[in-house]
Design a protein around this motif. Structure first.
Motif, PDB file in Angstrom:
ATOM      1  N   HIS A  24       0.855  -1.182   0.000  1.00 46.25           N
ATOM      2  CA  HIS A  24       0.000   0.000   0.000  1.00 46.25           C
ATOM      3  C   HIS A  24       0.894   1.235   0.000  1.00 46.25           C
ATOM      4  O   HIS A  24       2.117   1.126  -0.018  1.00 46.25           O
ATOM      5  CB  HIS A  24      -0.965   0.000   1.198  1.00 46.25           C
ATOM      6  N   PHE A  25       0.260   2.403   0.041  1.00 44.32           N
ATOM      7  CA  PHE A  25       0.974   3.672   0.087  1.00 44.32           C
ATOM      8  C   PHE A  25       0.452   4.482   1.261  1.00 44.32           C
ATOM      9  O   PHE A  25      -0.708   4.344   1.658  1.00 44.32           O
ATOM     10  CB  PHE A  25       0.752   4.470  -1.205  1.00 44.32           C
ATOM     11  N   THR A  26       1.317   5.347   1.805  1.00 47.34           N
ATOM     12  CA  THR A  26       0.895   6.260   2.862  1.00 47.34           C
ATOM     13  C   THR A  26       1.276   7.676   2.460  1.00 47.34           C
ATOM     14  O   THR A  26       2.165   7.895   1.636  1.00 47.34           O
ATOM     15  CB  THR A  26       1.566   5.944   4.218  1.00 47.34           C
ATOM     16  N   THR A  27       0.597   8.632   3.057  1.00 42.61           N
ATOM     17  CA  THR A  27       0.954  10.033   2.911  1.00 42.61           C
ATOM     18  C   THR A  27       0.745  10.697   4.251  1.00 42.61           C
ATOM     19  O   THR A  27      -0.219  10.393   4.960  1.00 42.61           O
ATOM     20  CB  THR A  27       0.159  10.725   1.794  1.00 42.61           C
ATOM     21  N   ALA A  28       1.662  11.558   4.627  1.00 40.97           N
ATOM     22  CA  ALA A  28       1.569  12.255   5.908  1.00 40.97           C
ATOM     23  C   ALA A  28       0.610  13.426   5.789  1.00 40.97           C
ATOM     24  O   ALA A  28       0.426  13.979   4.709  1.00 40.97           O
ATOM     25  CB  ALA A  28       2.940  12.740   6.344  1.00 40.97           C
ATOM     26  N   GLY A  29       0.032  13.788   6.897  1.00 36.83           N
ATOM     27  CA  GLY A  29      -0.816  14.976   6.928  1.00 36.83           C
ATOM     28  C   GLY A  29      -2.240  14.694   6.556  1.00 36.83           C
ATOM     29  O   GLY A  29      -2.552  14.477   5.402  1.00 36.83           O
ATOM     30  N   GLY A  30      -3.092  14.683   7.553  1.00 38.54           N
ATOM     31  CA  GLY A  30      -4.514  14.493   7.322  1.00 38.54           C
ATOM     32  C   GLY A  30      -5.255  15.796   7.327  1.00 38.54           C
ATOM     33  O   GLY A  30      -6.413  15.863   7.697  1.00 38.54           O
ATOM     34  N   GLY A  31      -4.602  16.876   6.975  1.00 36.11           N
ATOM     35  CA  GLY A  31      -5.257  18.171   6.968  1.00 36.11           C
ATOM     36  C   GLY A  31      -4.820  19.023   8.141  1.00 36.11           C
ATOM     37  O   GLY A  31      -3.987  18.650   8.944  1.00 36.11           O
ATOM     38  N   ARG A  32      -5.404  20.169   8.230  1.00 35.58           N
ATOM     39  CA  ARG A  32      -4.999  21.138   9.249  1.00 35.58           C
ATOM     40  C   ARG A  32      -5.444  20.761  10.650  1.00 35.58           C
ATOM     41  O   ARG A  32      -4.900  21.242  11.628  1.00 35.58           O
ATOM     42  CB  ARG A  32      -5.565  22.509   8.888  1.00 35.58           C
ATOM     43  N   THR A  33      -6.424  19.903  10.770  1.00 31.12           N
ATOM     44  CA  THR A  33      -6.915  19.550  12.094  1.00 31.12           C
ATOM     45  C   THR A  33      -5.942  18.664  12.840  1.00 31.12           C
ATOM     46  O   THR A  33      -5.945  18.633  14.061  1.00 31.12           O
ATOM     47  CB  THR A  33      -8.265  18.806  12.006  1.00 31.12           C
ATOM     48  N   GLY A  34      -5.111  17.922  12.120  1.00 34.72           N
ATOM     49  CA  GLY A  34      -4.127  17.051  12.745  1.00 34.72           C
ATOM     50  C   GLY A  34      -4.725  15.802  13.368  1.00 34.72           C
ATOM     51  O   GLY A  34      -4.056  15.051  14.047  1.00 34.72           O
ATOM     52  N   ARG A  35      -5.994  15.548  13.135  1.00 35.85           N
ATOM     53  CA  ARG A  35      -6.644  14.365  13.712  1.00 35.85           C
ATOM     54  C   ARG A  35      -6.170  13.079  13.067  1.00 35.85           C
ATOM     55  O   ARG A  35      -6.194  12.041  13.683  1.00 35.85           O
ATOM     56  CB  ARG A  35      -8.155  14.467  13.576  1.00 35.85           C
ATOM     57  N   SER A  36      -5.791  13.148  11.824  1.00 32.66           N
ATOM     58  CA  SER A  36      -5.351  11.960  11.117  1.00 32.66           C
ATOM     59  C   SER A  36      -3.989  12.235  10.488  1.00 32.66           C
ATOM     60  O   SER A  36      -3.909  12.719   9.365  1.00 32.66           O
ATOM     61  CB  SER A  36      -6.372  11.585  10.040  1.00 32.66           C
ATOM     62  N   PRO A  37      -2.909  11.937  11.205  1.00 40.95           N
ATOM     63  CA  PRO A  37      -1.597  12.286  10.688  1.00 40.95           C
ATOM     64  C   PRO A  37      -1.143  11.441   9.509  1.00 40.95           C
ATOM     65  O   PRO A  37      -0.190  11.781   8.846  1.00 40.95           O
ATOM     66  CB  PRO A  37      -0.686  12.065  11.893  1.00 40.95           C
ATOM     67  N   LEU A  38      -1.831  10.345   9.228  1.00 44.43           N
ATOM     68  CA  LEU A  38      -1.420   9.452   8.158  1.00 44.43           C
ATOM     69  C   LEU A  38      -2.644   8.960   7.404  1.00 44.43           C
ATOM     70  O   LEU A  38      -3.672   8.665   8.010  1.00 44.43           O
ATOM     71  CB  LEU A  38      -0.704   8.251   8.785  1.00 44.43           C
ATOM     72  N   GLN A  39      -2.547   8.902   6.071  1.00 47.89           N
ATOM     73  CA  GLN A  39      -3.601   8.306   5.264  1.00 47.89           C
ATOM     74  C   GLN A  39      -3.019   7.113   4.534  1.00 47.89           C
ATOM     75  O   GLN A  39      -1.852   7.133   4.135  1.00 47.89           O
ATOM     76  CB  GLN A  39      -4.162   9.308   4.262  1.00 47.89           C
ATOM     77  N   PHE A  40      -3.822   6.081   4.349  1.00 43.57           N
ATOM     78  CA  PHE A  40      -3.403   4.859   3.668  1.00 43.57           C
ATOM     79  C   PHE A  40      -4.173   4.727   2.364  1.00 43.57           C
ATOM     80  O   PHE A  40      -5.364   5.024   2.308  1.00 43.57           O
ATOM     81  CB  PHE A  40      -3.697   3.633   4.549  1.00 43.57           C
ATOM     82  N   PHE A  41      -3.482   4.240   1.307  1.00 40.60           N
ATOM     83  CA  PHE A  41      -4.093   4.073  -0.007  1.00 40.60           C
ATOM     84  C   PHE A  41      -3.744   2.708  -0.568  1.00 40.60           C
ATOM     85  O   PHE A  41      -2.578   2.306  -0.549  1.00 40.60           O
ATOM     86  CB  PHE A  41      -3.597   5.153  -0.977  1.00 40.60           C
ATOM     87  N   ASP A  42      -4.752   2.006  -1.082  1.00 39.85           N
ATOM     88  CA  ASP A  42      -4.523   0.736  -1.763  1.00 39.85           C
ATOM     89  C   ASP A  42      -3.766   0.991  -3.056  1.00 39.85           C
ATOM     90  O   ASP A  42      -3.873   2.077  -3.646  1.00 39.85           O
ATOM     91  CB  ASP A  42      -5.846   0.045  -2.083  1.00 39.85           C
ATOM     92  N   ILE A  43      -3.049  -0.027  -3.521  1.00 38.57           N
ATOM     93  CA  ILE A  43      -2.206   0.163  -4.701  1.00 38.57           C
ATOM     94  C   ILE A  43      -3.004   0.509  -5.957  1.00 38.57           C
ATOM     95  O   ILE A  43      -2.489   1.208  -6.826  1.00 38.57           O
ATOM     96  CB  ILE A  43      -1.294  -1.065  -4.943  1.00 38.57           C
ATOM     97  N   GLN A  44      -4.257   0.099  -6.052  1.00 42.92           N
ATOM     98  CA  GLN A  44      -5.037   0.410  -7.248  1.00 42.92           C
ATOM     99  C   GLN A  44      -5.488   1.876  -7.290  1.00 42.92           C
ATOM    100  O   GLN A  44      -5.971   2.333  -8.309  1.00 42.92           O
ATOM    101  CB  GLN A  44      -6.246  -0.530  -7.394  1.00 42.92           C
ATOM    102  N   HIS A  45      -5.303   2.635  -6.204  1.00 41.75           N
ATOM    103  CA  HIS A  45      -5.743   4.033  -6.159  1.00 41.75           C
ATOM    104  C   HIS A  45      -4.612   5.035  -6.392  1.00 41.75           C
ATOM    105  O   HIS A  45      -4.853   6.240  -6.369  1.00 41.75           O
ATOM    106  CB  HIS A  45      -6.420   4.325  -4.825  1.00 41.75           C
TER     107      HIS A  45
END
Length: 81
Positions: A24-45
């Motif tokens: 999978h892939f990750t990206t840091a930063g879930g927006g300015r609220t900081g509630r979600s510091p990491l997002q996960f993405f399946d390889i097909q996305h």
């Protein structure tokens, strides 16, 4: 008249198994609220790319806090790598 979608540039990191397969892939930063510091993405996305990370332009949800769609690969923003 509908508003055009908001976009951002995000750095995506490849997560691999010990055998070298992308899981999978990750990206840091879930927006300015900081509630979600990491997002996960399946390889097909996430479009294919070389290396362990790449920068992509992404569409955001209305509140601008979460990436909902990876659009295309871009060059890193000035001063970032």
């Amino acid at each position: 008249m509908p508003q055009p979608p908001k976009t951002t540039i995000a750095k995506f990191f490849r997560v691999m198994t010990l055998e070298g397969q992308t899981t999978h892939f990750t990206t840091a930063g879930g927006g300015r609220t900081g509630r979600s510091p990491l997002q996960f993405f399946d390889i097909q996305h996430v479009p294919p790319f070389e290396g362990s990370f790449a920068w992509f332009e992404c569409e955001l949800v209305r509140n601008g806090a979460r990436i909902v769609k990876v659009l295309h690969q871009v060059d890193p923003p000035a001063g970032r790598a």
